[in-house]
Write a protein that holds these residues in place. Structure first.
Motif, mmCIF file in Angstrom:
data_model
loop_
_atom_site.group_PDB
_atom_site.id
_atom_site.type_symbol
_atom_site.label_atom_id
_atom_site.label_comp_id
_atom_site.label_asym_id
_atom_site.label_seq_id
_atom_site.Cartn_x
_atom_site.Cartn_y
_atom_site.Cartn_z
ATOM 1 N N LEU A 1 0.772 -1.070 -0.015
ATOM 2 C CA LEU A 1 -0.238 -0.177 0.017
ATOM 3 C C LEU A 1 0.708 1.161 -0.041
ATOM 4 O O LEU A 1 0.508 2.241 -0.615
ATOM 5 C CB LEU A 1 -1.062 0.039 1.397
ATOM 6 N N THR A 2 1.994 1.292 0.667
ATOM 7 C CA THR A 2 2.917 2.369 0.757
ATOM 8 C C THR A 2 3.513 2.521 -0.535
ATOM 9 O O THR A 2 3.599 3.651 -1.095
ATOM 10 C CB THR A 2 4.056 2.186 1.749
ATOM 11 N N GLY A 3 3.893 1.578 -1.125
ATOM 12 C CA GLY A 3 4.450 1.693 -2.544
ATOM 13 C C GLY A 3 3.443 2.112 -3.552
ATOM 14 O O GLY A 3 3.693 2.907 -4.530
ATOM 15 N N PHE A 4 2.279 1.506 -3.392
ATOM 16 C CA PHE A 4 1.170 2.188 -4.387
ATOM 17 C C PHE A 4 0.887 3.592 -4.023
ATOM 18 O O PHE A 4 0.429 4.450 -5.093
ATOM 19 C CB PHE A 4 -0.047 1.210 -4.180
ATOM 20 N N GLY A 5 0.890 4.215 -2.849
ATOM 21 C CA GLY A 5 0.442 5.190 -2.505
ATOM 22 C C GLY A 5 1.863 6.285 -3.092
ATOM 23 O O GLY A 5 1.432 7.321 -3.555
ATOM 24 N N VAL A 6 2.968 5.700 -2.990
ATOM 25 C CA VAL A 6 4.060 6.575 -3.635
ATOM 26 C C VAL A 6 3.848 6.821 -5.167
ATOM 27 O O VAL A 6 4.077 7.668 -5.617
ATOM 28 C CB VAL A 6 5.269 6.203 -3.256
ATOM 29 N N PHE A 7 3.331 5.706 -5.785
ATOM 30 C CA PHE A 7 3.303 5.459 -7.152
ATOM 31 C C PHE A 7 2.016 6.563 -7.679
ATOM 32 O O PHE A 7 2.270 7.282 -8.405
ATOM 33 C CB PHE A 7 2.849 4.193 -7.596
#
Length: 140
Positions: free
Chosen positions: A16-22
């Motif tokens: 989720l953190t990675g998708f948030g940054v993306f």
């Protein structure tokens, strides 16, 4: 050999953190699209919460020394949601820098171990700057 086990909750949190940054990056690329930025913010905050836990997240954001960063980050988030994405992202960036300024020395050590970036960080002009600012918080 040491094995590093992660719980499913932490795996989902990192995703989720990675998708948030993306999504935040794509929102900036698409000329501050408020929908992508808002989704990126929600995913980032929920990912951090799942990764480190609710109690640790609350302790981190409610620390006295992080108060300015927390307020500016969440006011920026509110501005993105209500439709002022540029002002919101400026406030969020300021809040992010203030909140995570204690992690910069750790990040610098990590980057020094990456092959190409490590060589760059070993150059004298960057090394002297890092040594001079080691352990300092960003002035607010």
């Amino acid at each position: 050999m040491v094995s590093f086990e992660m719980s499913d909750r932490k795996k989902i949190g990192l995703g989720l953190t990675g998708f948030g940054v993306f999504f935040s990056f794509m929102g900036i690329v698409f000329f501050f699209d408020k929908g992508l930025l808002a989704m990126g913010n929600i995913l980032f905050i929920s990912g951090v919460t799942l990764t480190i836990g609710l109690k640790s997240t609350m302790q981190f954001f409610l620390k006295r020394q992080n108060f300015k960063g927390t307020v500016s980050f969440f006011v920026g988030f509110l501005f993105v949601v209500i439709g002022w994405p540029i002002l919101g992202m400026i406030l969020e960036a300021y809040g992010f820098i203030v909140l995570f300024s204690g992690f910069w020395p750790t990040l610098a050590v990590f980057i020094q171990r990456i092959p190409i970036l490590g060589w760059l960080f070993q150059q004298p002009f960057i090394r002297t700057w890092l040594d001079r600012n080691q352990g300092k918080r960003v002035p607010v």
